[in-house]
Design a protein around this motif. Structure first.
Motif, PDB file in Angstrom:
ATOM      1  N   LYS A 374       5.816   7.639   9.458  1.00  0.00           N
ATOM      2  CA  LYS A 374       5.344   8.993   9.154  1.00  0.00           C
ATOM      3  C   LYS A 374       4.335   8.982   8.005  1.00  0.00           C
ATOM      4  O   LYS A 374       3.403   9.776   7.980  1.00  0.00           O
ATOM      5  N   TYR A 375       4.558   8.087   7.039  1.00  0.00           N
ATOM      6  CA  TYR A 375       3.697   8.016   5.855  1.00  0.00           C
ATOM      7  C   TYR A 375       3.244   6.588   5.617  1.00  0.00           C
ATOM      8  O   TYR A 375       3.986   5.628   5.891  1.00  0.00           O
ATOM      9  N   ALA A 376       2.039   6.443   5.110  1.00  0.00           N
ATOM     10  CA  ALA A 376       1.554   5.156   4.607  1.00  0.00           C
ATOM     11  C   ALA A 376       1.594   5.215   3.075  1.00  0.00           C
ATOM     12  O   ALA A 376       1.057   6.149   2.471  1.00  0.00           O
ATOM     13  N   PHE A 377       2.276   4.243   2.468  1.00  0.00           N
ATOM     14  CA  PHE A 377       2.307   4.130   1.009  1.00  0.00           C
ATOM     15  C   PHE A 377       1.299   3.046   0.623  1.00  0.00           C
ATOM     16  O   PHE A 377       1.515   1.859   0.911  1.00  0.00           O
ATOM     17  N   ILE A 378       0.212   3.464   0.015  1.00  0.00           N
ATOM     18  CA  ILE A 378      -0.901   2.548  -0.246  1.00  0.00           C
ATOM     19  C   ILE A 378      -0.847   2.054  -1.688  1.00  0.00           C
ATOM     20  O   ILE A 378      -0.829   2.849  -2.635  1.00  0.00           O
ATOM     21  N   LEU A 379      -0.802   0.732  -1.828  1.00  0.00           N
ATOM     22  CA  LEU A 379      -0.818   0.095  -3.149  1.00  0.00           C
ATOM     23  C   LEU A 379      -2.070  -0.780  -3.240  1.00  0.00           C
ATOM     24  O   LEU A 379      -2.073  -1.944  -2.829  1.00  0.00           O
ATOM     25  N   GLY A 380      -3.139  -0.182  -3.748  1.00  0.00           N
ATOM     26  CA  GLY A 380      -4.359  -0.945  -4.000  1.00  0.00           C
ATOM     27  C   GLY A 380      -4.400  -1.400  -5.462  1.00  0.00           C
ATOM     28  O   GLY A 380      -3.432  -1.217  -6.215  1.00  0.00           O
ATOM     29  N   GLU A 381      -5.534  -1.933  -5.874  1.00  0.00           N
ATOM     30  CA  GLU A 381      -5.647  -2.442  -7.248  1.00  0.00           C
ATOM     31  C   GLU A 381      -5.417  -1.333  -8.267  1.00  0.00           C
ATOM     32  O   GLU A 381      -4.692  -1.506  -9.259  1.00  0.00           O
ATOM     33  N   ASN A 387       0.720   1.949 -11.979  1.00  0.00           N
ATOM     34  CA  ASN A 387       2.089   2.214 -11.510  1.00  0.00           C
ATOM     35  C   ASN A 387       2.134   3.502 -10.676  1.00  0.00           C
ATOM     36  O   ASN A 387       3.030   4.342 -10.823  1.00  0.00           O
ATOM     37  N   GLN A 388       1.164   3.619  -9.762  1.00  0.00           N
ATOM     38  CA  GLN A 388       1.084   4.778  -8.891  1.00  0.00           C
ATOM     39  C   GLN A 388       1.114   4.332  -7.422  1.00  0.00           C
ATOM     40  O   GLN A 388       1.137   3.138  -7.121  1.00  0.00           O
ATOM     41  N   VAL A 389       1.102   5.312  -6.520  1.00  0.00           N
ATOM     42  CA  VAL A 389       1.024   5.036  -5.093  1.00  0.00           C
ATOM     43  C   VAL A 389       0.255   6.173  -4.427  1.00  0.00           C
ATOM     44  O   VAL A 389       0.409   7.336  -4.796  1.00  0.00           O
ATOM     45  N   SER A 390      -0.606   5.823  -3.480  1.00  0.00           N
ATOM     46  CA  SER A 390      -1.278   6.837  -2.668  1.00  0.00           C
ATOM     47  C   SER A 390      -0.451   7.041  -1.403  1.00  0.00           C
ATOM     48  O   SER A 390      -0.096   6.074  -0.716  1.00  0.00           O
ATOM     49  N   ILE A 391      -0.121   8.304  -1.119  1.00  0.00           N
ATOM     50  CA  ILE A 391       0.716   8.637   0.042  1.00  0.00           C
ATOM     51  C   ILE A 391      -0.153   9.324   1.085  1.00  0.00           C
ATOM     52  O   ILE A 391      -0.735  10.376   0.820  1.00  0.00           O
ATOM     53  N   ASN A 393      -0.174  11.144   4.707  1.00  0.00           N
ATOM     54  CA  ASN A 393       0.566  11.742   5.815  1.00  0.00           C
ATOM     55  C   ASN A 393      -0.154  11.356   7.105  1.00  0.00           C
ATOM     56  O   ASN A 393      -1.254  11.832   7.387  1.00  0.00           O
ATOM     57  N   LEU A 394       0.469  10.495   7.895  1.00  0.00           N
ATOM     58  CA  LEU A 394      -0.202   9.920   9.061  1.00  0.00           C
ATOM     59  C   LEU A 394      -0.315  10.901  10.224  1.00  0.00           C
ATOM     60  O   LEU A 394      -1.086  10.655  11.156  1.00  0.00           O
ATOM     61  N   GLU A 395       0.425  11.991  10.205  1.00  0.00           N
ATOM     62  CA  GLU A 395       0.299  13.007  11.247  1.00  0.00           C
ATOM     63  C   GLU A 395      -0.787  14.019  10.915  1.00  0.00           C
ATOM     64  O   GLU A 395      -1.551  14.440  11.766  1.00  0.00           O
ATOM     65  N   GLN A 396      -0.883  14.376   9.625  1.00  0.00           N
ATOM     66  CA  GLN A 396      -1.847  15.395   9.205  1.00  0.00           C
ATOM     67  C   GLN A 396      -3.134  14.809   8.654  1.00  0.00           C
ATOM     68  O   GLN A 396      -4.147  15.508   8.564  1.00  0.00           O
ATOM     69  N   GLY A 397      -3.107  13.539   8.237  1.00  0.00           N
ATOM     70  CA  GLY A 397      -4.304  12.891   7.698  1.00  0.00           C
ATOM     71  C   GLY A 397      -4.557  13.187   6.231  1.00  0.00           C
ATOM     72  O   GLY A 397      -5.570  12.753   5.682  1.00  0.00           O
ATOM     73  N   THR A 398      -3.664  13.947   5.587  1.00  0.00           N
ATOM     74  CA  THR A 398      -3.846  14.265   4.160  1.00  0.00           C
ATOM     75  C   THR A 398      -3.361  13.113   3.286  1.00  0.00           C
ATOM     76  O   THR A 398      -2.503  12.326   3.700  1.00  0.00           O
ATOM     77  N   GLN A 399      -3.898  13.045   2.060  1.00  0.00           N
ATOM     78  CA  GLN A 399      -3.531  11.940   1.174  1.00  0.00           C
ATOM     79  C   GLN A 399      -3.492  12.411  -0.275  1.00  0.00           C
ATOM     80  O   GLN A 399      -4.345  13.190  -0.717  1.00  0.00           O
ATOM     81  N   ILE A 400      -2.466  11.997  -1.017  1.00  0.00           N
ATOM     82  CA  ILE A 400      -2.345  12.306  -2.437  1.00  0.00           C
ATOM     83  C   ILE A 400      -1.977  11.043  -3.198  1.00  0.00           C
ATOM     84  O   ILE A 400      -1.488  10.067  -2.610  1.00  0.00           O
ATOM     85  N   LYS A 401      -2.217  11.074  -4.519  1.00  0.00           N
ATOM     86  CA  LYS A 401      -1.835   9.951  -5.381  1.00  0.00           C
ATOM     87  C   LYS A 401      -0.841  10.463  -6.411  1.00  0.00           C
ATOM     88  O   LYS A 401      -1.081  11.485  -7.061  1.00  0.00           O
ATOM     89  N   ASN A 406       7.866   9.369  -8.814  1.00  0.00           N
ATOM     90  CA  ASN A 406       7.948  10.681  -8.179  1.00  0.00           C
ATOM     91  C   ASN A 406       7.643  10.647  -6.673  1.00  0.00           C
ATOM     92  O   ASN A 406       7.524  11.696  -6.040  1.00  0.00           O
ATOM     93  N   CYS A 407       7.519   9.458  -6.136  1.00  0.00           N
ATOM     94  CA  CYS A 407       7.075   9.301  -4.750  1.00  0.00           C
ATOM     95  C   CYS A 407       7.956  10.052  -3.748  1.00  0.00           C
ATOM     96  O   CYS A 407       7.473  10.872  -2.966  1.00  0.00           O
ATOM     97  N   VAL A 408       9.266   9.823  -3.811  1.00  0.00           N
ATOM     98  CA  VAL A 408      10.165  10.396  -2.812  1.00  0.00           C
ATOM     99  C   VAL A 408      10.190  11.915  -2.899  1.00  0.00           C
ATOM    100  O   VAL A 408      10.294  12.609  -1.874  1.00  0.00           O
ATOM    101  N   LYS A 409      10.081  12.462  -4.087  1.00  0.00           N
ATOM    102  CA  LYS A 409      10.106  13.918  -4.279  1.00  0.00           C
ATOM    103  C   LYS A 409       8.932  14.584  -3.575  1.00  0.00           C
ATOM    104  O   LYS A 409       9.005  15.777  -3.250  1.00  0.00           O
ATOM    105  N   MET A 410       7.837  13.871  -3.361  1.00  0.00           N
ATOM    106  CA  MET A 410       6.643  14.461  -2.786  1.00  0.00           C
ATOM    107  C   MET A 410       6.636  14.453  -1.258  1.00  0.00           C
ATOM    108  O   MET A 410       5.737  14.974  -0.624  1.00  0.00           O
ATOM    109  N   LEU A 411       7.670  13.838  -0.659  1.00  0.00           N
ATOM    110  CA  LEU A 411       7.701  13.700   0.780  1.00  0.00           C
ATOM    111  C   LEU A 411       8.429  14.865   1.442  1.00  0.00           C
ATOM    112  O   LEU A 411       9.358  15.450   0.875  1.00  0.00           O
ATOM    113  N   GLU A 412       8.036  15.190   2.675  1.00  0.00           N
ATOM    114  CA  GLU A 412       8.698  16.198   3.484  1.00  0.00           C
ATOM    115  C   GLU A 412       9.355  15.506   4.660  1.00  0.00           C
ATOM    116  O   GLU A 412       8.772  15.368   5.734  1.00  0.00           O
ATOM    117  N   LEU A 413      10.560  15.026   4.424  1.00  0.00           N
ATOM    118  CA  LEU A 413      11.271  14.260   5.456  1.00  0.00           C
ATOM    119  C   LEU A 413      12.407  15.076   6.050  1.00  0.00           C
ATOM    120  O   LEU A 413      12.964  15.928   5.404  1.00  0.00           O
TER     121      LEU A 413
END
Length: 413
Positions: A374-381, A387-391, A393-401, A406-413
């Motif tokens: 459902k989500y891609a958790f992106i860990l780039g340089e 100490n962040q992650v870009s999330i 949403n693979l269904e909607q195409g939206t992305q946040i950092k 706080n990663c899990v709190k931002m998800l709609e599962l």
């Protein structure tokens, strides 16, 4: 190259792409049967052969033709062909008769019968079922039928036909057997070999014959007159009348089928089948009834009992396909150590997560993520450094950092 070994004839692998259907059925069984007060029991797959010859009946096809039996340590052992006898054995052995009635049990698991494999019927097959002990009144029969209908509807099988019959008790049934044998005697030589064997040992089983030539014999007026006669005694008739009243009051539509006898010897009074009309054709999906003498037959105190069983393969073949559940997330990163650590952090918070174990190119990983999660958790340089992650949403195409904490709190599962 070594020979490729294959699955035994009459058995099948349940593959990962199909397992979600099985898990759905098992989950619904637990949910629905629990609401009726049934508790799960798990009995051994192997039992002593005598359990089935005494319980199921030595005149049945199961015992005569279909059991997988072998000798071990001077004891005959059988792979269970059905589970009612095993549940009754456990009920007696573990002193469940001392519990307050009713004792309500449900089960699921594999059964084994040696028969010709065909669609929906294998040599290893699976059943789900319930057994209720200690209640002689027709309220128990009605509740068991209600539980079966509720379970089937929870699976999306709504177009159901319920068929019922009463086999009476051993006393009133004896006269019926004699009358049936008498009216069939002129046609004895025209019966199939199985029916000739059943004629003396268990004439009621003649009515269960599927051979066309025998069916035509049973349609003769003089035989139909015996079959449709009200042979059951007053006590059995009152029980049957009460059952129909309860079903009427609960809005369960049913029809009476005088040819319904079930294939096992232990049934008395109520027998029933439920058929589904899903997918445009009628299929029997449930069979059961009352077996008030079985507990005593297997060494326990006389105990009224009633139950049913359903073939899980048949149920699943009639259900709408369930989509495979996607992972909550897939970690896309070329920083393998960080991906490994982050994956475990997310799993510890209850998420289903994978990451690329072979460190493929970033675009390949993202492509995989879009198929399985459902989500891609992106860990780039930049994400690793802060100490962040870009999330995404693979269904909607939206992305946040966000901060990793706080990663899990931002998800709609």
């Amino acid at each position: 190259m070594a020979e490729i070994l294959k699955v035994l004839k009459g058995t099948k692998d349940i593959l990962p792409q199909d397992i979600n259907m099985w898990q759905f059925v098992e989950k619904k069984a637990n949910e629905i049967f629990s609401t009726y007060g049934f508790k799960e029991i798990r009995t051994p797959i192997i039992e002593v052969t005598e359990l089935f010859s005494r319980g199921v009946g030595d005149t049945t096809d199961i015992v005569n033709k279909e059991m997988y039996t072998f000798d071990k340590s001077d004891r005959s052992i059988t792979l269970r062909p059905e589970n009612t006898a095993g549940v009754v054995r456990s009920y007696i052995e573990n002193g469940m008769s001392r519990l307050s009635a009713p004792v309500k049990l449900w089960y699921k698991g594999p059964m084994f019968r040696y028969e010709r494999p065909q669609a929906g019927r294998q040599r290893q097959f699976h059943q789900v079922g319930v057994e209720m002990f200690g209640i002689k009144q027709a309220t128990a029969d009605a509740e068991v039928i209600l539980a079966a209908v509720s379970f089937l509807k929870s699976l999306g099988l709504n177009d159901l036909d319920v068929e019922i019959n009463s086999l009476g008790c051993p006393v009133c049934r004896e006269d019926f057997k004699n009358r049936l044998k008498a009216v069939l005697k002129p046609y004895f030589e025209e019966l199939c070999d199985d029916c000739k064997n059943r004629y003396e040992k268990n004439p009621l089983r003649l009515l269960d014959c599927k051979v066309d030539s025998c069916k035509k014999i049973f349609e003769k007026p003089e035989i139909q007159q015996v079959i449709n006669s009200d042979f059951i005694c007053d006590e059995c008739n009152n029980h049957y009348t009460e059952l129909k009243l309860y079903l009427d009051k609960m809005g369960i539509k049913y029809c009476e089928n005088k040819l319904l006898v079930r294939g096992l010897d232990y049934y008395n009074r109520t027998v029933f089948e439920i058929k589904s009309n899903n997918l445009g054709s009628q299929n029997a999906v449930c069979g059961g009834g009352r077996y008030d003498n079985l507990v005593a037959q297997l060494g326990g105190e006389p105990t009224p009992a009633v139950g049913f069983a359903m073939g899980m393969e048949r149920l699943i073949s009639l259900m709408e396909k369930q989509e495979s559940k996607k992972l909550d997330g897939y970690i896309v990163s070329n920083y393998t150590v960080d991906a490994l650590i982050f994956a475990e952090e997310l799993r510890n918070q209850g998420l289903s997560v994978e990451f690329d174990l072979t460190n493929k190119k970033f675009t390949k990983q993202l492509e995989k993520a879009s198929k399985v999660a459902k989500y891609a958790f992106i860990l780039g340089e930049d994400e690793v450094s802060n100490n962040q992650v870009s999330i995404k949403n693979l269904e909607q195409g939206t992305q946040i950092k966000v901060d990793r904490a706080n990663c899990v709190k931002m998800l709609e599962l």
